[in-house]
Design a protein around this motif. Structure first.
Motif, PDB file in Angstrom:
ATOM      1  N   PRO A  18      23.552  45.147  30.932  1.00 23.42           N
ATOM      2  CA  PRO A  18      22.962  45.795  32.114  1.00 23.42           C
ATOM      3  C   PRO A  18      23.231  45.043  33.412  1.00 23.42           C
ATOM      4  O   PRO A  18      23.262  45.652  34.487  1.00 23.42           O
ATOM      5  CB  PRO A  18      21.463  45.814  31.789  1.00 23.42           C
ATOM      6  N   ALA A  19      23.411  43.735  33.334  1.00 21.94           N
ATOM      7  CA  ALA A  19      23.674  42.967  34.552  1.00 21.94           C
ATOM      8  C   ALA A  19      24.985  43.381  35.200  1.00 21.94           C
ATOM      9  O   ALA A  19      25.135  43.360  36.431  1.00 21.94           O
ATOM     10  CB  ALA A  19      23.698  41.469  34.229  1.00 21.94           C
ATOM     11  N   TRP A  20      25.966  43.756  34.349  1.00 23.40           N
ATOM     12  CA  TRP A  20      27.279  44.148  34.861  1.00 23.40           C
ATOM     13  C   TRP A  20      27.452  45.664  34.886  1.00 23.40           C
ATOM     14  O   TRP A  20      28.301  46.183  35.624  1.00 23.40           O
ATOM     15  CB  TRP A  20      28.384  43.540  33.979  1.00 23.40           C
ATOM     16  N   GLY A  21      26.696  46.354  34.065  1.00 24.08           N
ATOM     17  CA  GLY A  21      26.832  47.798  33.988  1.00 24.08           C
ATOM     18  C   GLY A  21      28.076  48.250  33.264  1.00 24.08           C
ATOM     19  O   GLY A  21      28.495  49.405  33.401  1.00 24.08           O
ATOM     20  N   GLU A  22      28.675  47.361  32.473  1.00 27.07           N
ATOM     21  CA  GLU A  22      29.912  47.678  31.762  1.00 27.07           C
ATOM     22  C   GLU A  22      30.134  46.642  30.677  1.00 27.07           C
ATOM     23  O   GLU A  22      29.438  45.624  30.617  1.00 27.07           O
ATOM     24  CB  GLU A  22      31.102  47.675  32.723  1.00 27.07           C
ATOM     25  N   ASP A  23      31.139  46.867  29.825  1.00 27.93           N
ATOM     26  CA  ASP A  23      31.522  45.882  28.819  1.00 27.93           C
ATOM     27  C   ASP A  23      32.232  44.717  29.497  1.00 27.93           C
ATOM     28  O   ASP A  23      33.010  44.908  30.440  1.00 27.93           O
ATOM     29  CB  ASP A  23      32.457  46.496  27.783  1.00 27.93           C
ATOM     30  N   VAL A  24      31.962  43.515  29.010  1.00 24.74           N
ATOM     31  CA  VAL A  24      32.582  42.315  29.583  1.00 24.74           C
ATOM     32  C   VAL A  24      33.134  41.453  28.450  1.00 24.74           C
ATOM     33  O   VAL A  24      32.744  41.607  27.288  1.00 24.74           O
ATOM     34  CB  VAL A  24      31.563  41.499  30.419  1.00 24.74           C
ATOM     35  N   PRO A  25      34.073  40.527  28.744  1.00 23.54           N
ATOM     36  CA  PRO A  25      34.576  39.636  27.692  1.00 23.54           C
ATOM     37  C   PRO A  25      33.446  38.801  27.095  1.00 23.54           C
ATOM     38  O   PRO A  25      32.463  38.488  27.771  1.00 23.54           O
ATOM     39  CB  PRO A  25      35.584  38.751  28.439  1.00 23.54           C
ATOM     40  N   SER A  26      33.606  38.451  25.836  1.00 23.60           N
ATOM     41  CA  SER A  26      32.653  37.557  25.187  1.00 23.60           C
ATOM     42  C   SER A  26      32.674  36.191  25.869  1.00 23.60           C
ATOM     43  O   SER A  26      33.489  35.940  26.762  1.00 23.60           O
ATOM     44  CB  SER A  26      33.013  37.393  23.708  1.00 23.60           C
ATOM     45  N   LEU A  27      31.796  35.309  25.429  1.00 24.17           N
ATOM     46  CA  LEU A  27      31.776  33.962  26.008  1.00 24.17           C
ATOM     47  C   LEU A  27      33.120  33.272  25.823  1.00 24.17           C
ATOM     48  O   LEU A  27      33.647  32.637  26.748  1.00 24.17           O
ATOM     49  CB  LEU A  27      30.664  33.133  25.369  1.00 24.17           C
ATOM     50  N   LEU A  28      33.692  33.399  24.626  1.00 24.03           N
ATOM     51  CA  LEU A  28      34.999  32.789  24.377  1.00 24.03           C
ATOM     52  C   LEU A  28      36.076  33.492  25.203  1.00 24.03           C
ATOM     53  O   LEU A  28      36.965  32.842  25.759  1.00 24.03           O
ATOM     54  CB  LEU A  28      35.348  32.865  22.890  1.00 24.03           C
ATOM     55  N   GLY A  29      35.996  34.815  25.270  1.00 25.18           N
ATOM     56  CA  GLY A  29      36.967  35.557  26.056  1.00 25.18           C
ATOM     57  C   GLY A  29      36.907  35.191  27.524  1.00 25.18           C
ATOM     58  O   GLY A  29      37.946  35.048  28.188  1.00 25.18           O
ATOM     59  N   SER A  30      35.701  35.029  28.058  1.00 22.01           N
ATOM     60  CA  SER A  30      35.550  34.650  29.464  1.00 22.01           C
ATOM     61  C   SER A  30      36.135  33.268  29.734  1.00 22.01           C
ATOM     62  O   SER A  30      36.719  33.024  30.796  1.00 22.01           O
ATOM     63  CB  SER A  30      34.067  34.663  29.845  1.00 22.01           C
ATOM     64  N   GLU A  31      35.966  32.373  28.761  1.00 25.74           N
ATOM     65  CA  GLU A  31      36.534  31.030  28.899  1.00 25.74           C
ATOM     66  C   GLU A  31      38.051  31.101  28.952  1.00 25.74           C
ATOM     67  O   GLU A  31      38.695  30.431  29.776  1.00 25.74           O
ATOM     68  CB  GLU A  31      36.073  30.176  27.721  1.00 25.74           C
ATOM     69  N   ARG A  32      38.651  31.932  28.114  1.00 28.05           N
ATOM     70  CA  ARG A  32      40.107  32.089  28.117  1.00 28.05           C
ATOM     71  C   ARG A  32      40.591  32.726  29.414  1.00 28.05           C
ATOM     72  O   ARG A  32      41.602  32.309  29.988  1.00 28.05           O
ATOM     73  CB  ARG A  32      40.534  32.940  26.921  1.00 28.05           C
ATOM     74  N   VAL A  33      39.871  33.738  29.872  1.00 26.45           N
ATOM     75  CA  VAL A  33      40.251  34.439  31.110  1.00 26.45           C
ATOM     76  C   VAL A  33      40.225  33.477  32.297  1.00 26.45           C
ATOM     77  O   VAL A  33      41.147  33.460  33.123  1.00 26.45           O
ATOM     78  CB  VAL A  33      39.311  35.636  31.352  1.00 26.45           C
ATOM     79  N   ARG A  34      39.183  32.688  32.389  1.00 31.64           N
ATOM     80  CA  ARG A  34      39.068  31.752  33.511  1.00 31.64           C
ATOM     81  C   ARG A  34      40.200  30.731  33.497  1.00 31.64           C
ATOM     82  O   ARG A  34      40.795  30.420  34.539  1.00 31.64           O
ATOM     83  CB  ARG A  34      37.717  31.033  33.433  1.00 31.64           C
ATOM     84  N   TYR A  35      40.519  30.226  32.313  1.00 31.69           N
ATOM     85  CA  TYR A  35      41.586  29.224  32.204  1.00 31.69           C
ATOM     86  C   TYR A  35      42.949  29.851  32.523  1.00 31.69           C
ATOM     87  O   TYR A  35      43.765  29.274  33.244  1.00 31.69           O
ATOM     88  CB  TYR A  35      41.590  28.639  30.799  1.00 31.69           C
ATOM     89  N   ALA A  36      43.180  31.049  32.013  1.00 32.19           N
ATOM     90  CA  ALA A  36      44.442  31.743  32.284  1.00 32.19           C
ATOM     91  C   ALA A  36      44.587  32.033  33.776  1.00 32.19           C
ATOM     92  O   ALA A  36      45.692  31.938  34.335  1.00 32.19           O
ATOM     93  CB  ALA A  36      44.511  33.040  31.484  1.00 32.19           C
ATOM     94  N   ALA A  37      43.483  32.390  34.424  1.00 31.09           N
ATOM     95  CA  ALA A  37      43.528  32.663  35.862  1.00 31.09           C
ATOM     96  C   ALA A  37      43.923  31.410  36.638  1.00 31.09           C
ATOM     97  O   ALA A  37      44.731  31.464  37.576  1.00 31.09           O
ATOM     98  CB  ALA A  37      42.165  33.167  36.337  1.00 31.09           C
ATOM     99  N   ARG A  38      43.371  30.278  36.242  1.00 33.34           N
ATOM    100  CA  ARG A  38      43.730  29.019  36.916  1.00 33.34           C
ATOM    101  C   ARG A  38      45.206  28.705  36.718  1.00 33.34           C
ATOM    102  O   ARG A  38      45.904  28.321  37.659  1.00 33.34           O
ATOM    103  CB  ARG A  38      42.853  27.889  36.368  1.00 33.34           C
ATOM    104  N   LEU A  39      45.696  28.878  35.498  1.00 33.21           N
ATOM    105  CA  LEU A  39      47.111  28.622  35.223  1.00 33.21           C
ATOM    106  C   LEU A  39      48.004  29.567  36.027  1.00 33.21           C
ATOM    107  O   LEU A  39      49.035  29.156  36.565  1.00 33.21           O
ATOM    108  CB  LEU A  39      47.394  28.800  33.731  1.00 33.21           C
ATOM    109  N   ALA A  40      47.604  30.843  36.104  1.00 36.16           N
ATOM    110  CA  ALA A  40      48.411  31.828  36.823  1.00 36.16           C
ATOM    111  C   ALA A  40      48.461  31.517  38.316  1.00 36.16           C
ATOM    112  O   ALA A  40      49.516  31.664  38.953  1.00 36.16           O
ATOM    113  CB  ALA A  40      47.852  33.234  36.587  1.00 36.16           C
ATOM    114  N   ARG A  41      47.348  31.109  38.882  1.00 34.34           N
ATOM    115  CA  ARG A  41      47.329  30.796  40.312  1.00 34.34           C
ATOM    116  C   ARG A  41      48.237  29.611  40.640  1.00 34.34           C
ATOM    117  O   ARG A  41      48.968  29.626  41.635  1.00 34.34           O
ATOM    118  CB  ARG A  41      45.900  30.474  40.750  1.00 34.34           C
ATOM    119  N   VAL A  42      48.180  28.593  39.810  1.00 35.80           N
ATOM    120  CA  VAL A  42      48.957  27.387  40.077  1.00 35.80           C
ATOM    121  C   VAL A  42      50.437  27.603  39.798  1.00 35.80           C
ATOM    122  O   VAL A  42      51.302  27.164  40.561  1.00 35.80           O
ATOM    123  CB  VAL A  42      48.422  26.200  39.246  1.00 35.80           C
ATOM    124  N   SER A  43      50.749  28.295  38.697  1.00 39.50           N
ATOM    125  CA  SER A  43      52.139  28.443  38.267  1.00 39.50           C
ATOM    126  C   SER A  43      52.851  29.638  38.886  1.00 39.50           C
ATOM    127  O   SER A  43      54.080  29.636  39.035  1.00 39.50           O
ATOM    128  CB  SER A  43      52.206  28.563  36.743  1.00 39.50           C
TER     129      SER A  43
END
Length: 253
Positions: free
Chosen positions: A95-120
């Motif tokens: 309800p906080a997001w009003g939609e499906d969101v990545p799991s805790l592990l998925g969110s951790e992967r997404v955040r790390y991938a985003a950092r790698l993508a920005r830098v590289s």
């Protein structure tokens, strides 16, 4: 999927350990010695599963891959052509997001991938099919998170896979028209070796980018010898990975 889910929950901890305790109760008069054995195995297994110390030691055995040094992130374009983020489930209709969101592990992967993508500057591919057969796909949920939370557009979405093996095979099919064979692979540290094995057999050269290391000092009072609910979940993940490493070479030769 329902049958696979049923057997997995019944026989892997804590389900299998609870069955042992149930068997101990049922056998207490018929076979007292066998009942005692079942009780010791069930209770002892639950106790070990609840210890942060066991998480730490088991993870060290399952996480031989080193972290990708931050100093190398900007040079990833020399070693790879795309960052592949593997799905890790989802949370339904928060309800906080009003939609499906990545799991805790998925969110951790997404955040790390985003950092790698920005830098590289490398493009992104998200990989993950329907979670328990219901839309949207894990790939779509992660792509949406990368867009909304990190301002990054995902170039490819692999939305049909159900296993790590299929992550690799379907990603290879998706990237084949572009001739891409070199990937940065983002997943949990304990999952990395099995994921790399699958992607290499799909024809990829893999740069490992593990995240979420559990084999570090647990920093708990009393050295992690006191039971903790979080440890049960983490040890379950590690046990699932250990079994996966044993079974994958037999299932996917």
């Amino acid at each position: 999927m329902p049958i696979r889910y049923l057997f997995k929950q019944l026989f892997l901890p804590p389900g299998g350990l609870l069955l042992l305790l149930l068997a101990a109760w049922w056998l207490r008069r018929r076979a007292p010695r066998l009942a005692l054995l079942c009780f010791c195995l069930g209770f002892g297994g639950l106790w070990l599963m609840s210890l942060p110390l066991v998480v730490e030691q088991a993870a060290r055995a399952l996480e031989p891959a080193s972290a990708l040094p931050a100093a190398e992130w900007s040079q990833l374009t020399q070693r790879a052509e795309v960052i592949v983020v593997l799905g890790a489930g989802r949370e339904r209709g928060d309800p906080a997001w009003g939609e499906d969101v990545p799991s805790l592990l998925g969110s951790e992967r997404v955040r790390y991938a985003a950092r790698l993508a920005r830098v590289s500057g490398l493009p992104l591919l998200t990989s993950g099919g329907l979670h328990y057969g219901l839309p949207p796909s894990e790939a779509a949920i992660m792509a949406d998170s990368l867009q909304r939370d990190h301002g990054l557009t995902v170039r490819w979405r692999e939305e049909t896979s159900r296993t790590t093996w299929e992550n690799a095979q379907e990603s290879a099919r998706l990237l084949a028209p572009s001739g891409i064979k070199r990937v940065v692979l983002v997943t949990q540290a304990s999952h990395m070796l099995r994921a790399r094995w699958c992607f290499e057999r799909a024809g990829f050269s893999v740069v490992m980018a593990p995240v979420g290391f559990l084999g570090v000092a647990n920093a708990r009072p009393f050295g992690g010898w006191l039971p903790e609910s979080k440890a049960v979940w983490q040890n379950g993940l590690l046990l699932n990975e250990a079994l996966g490493r044993l079974l994958y070479p037999l299932l996917y030769r």
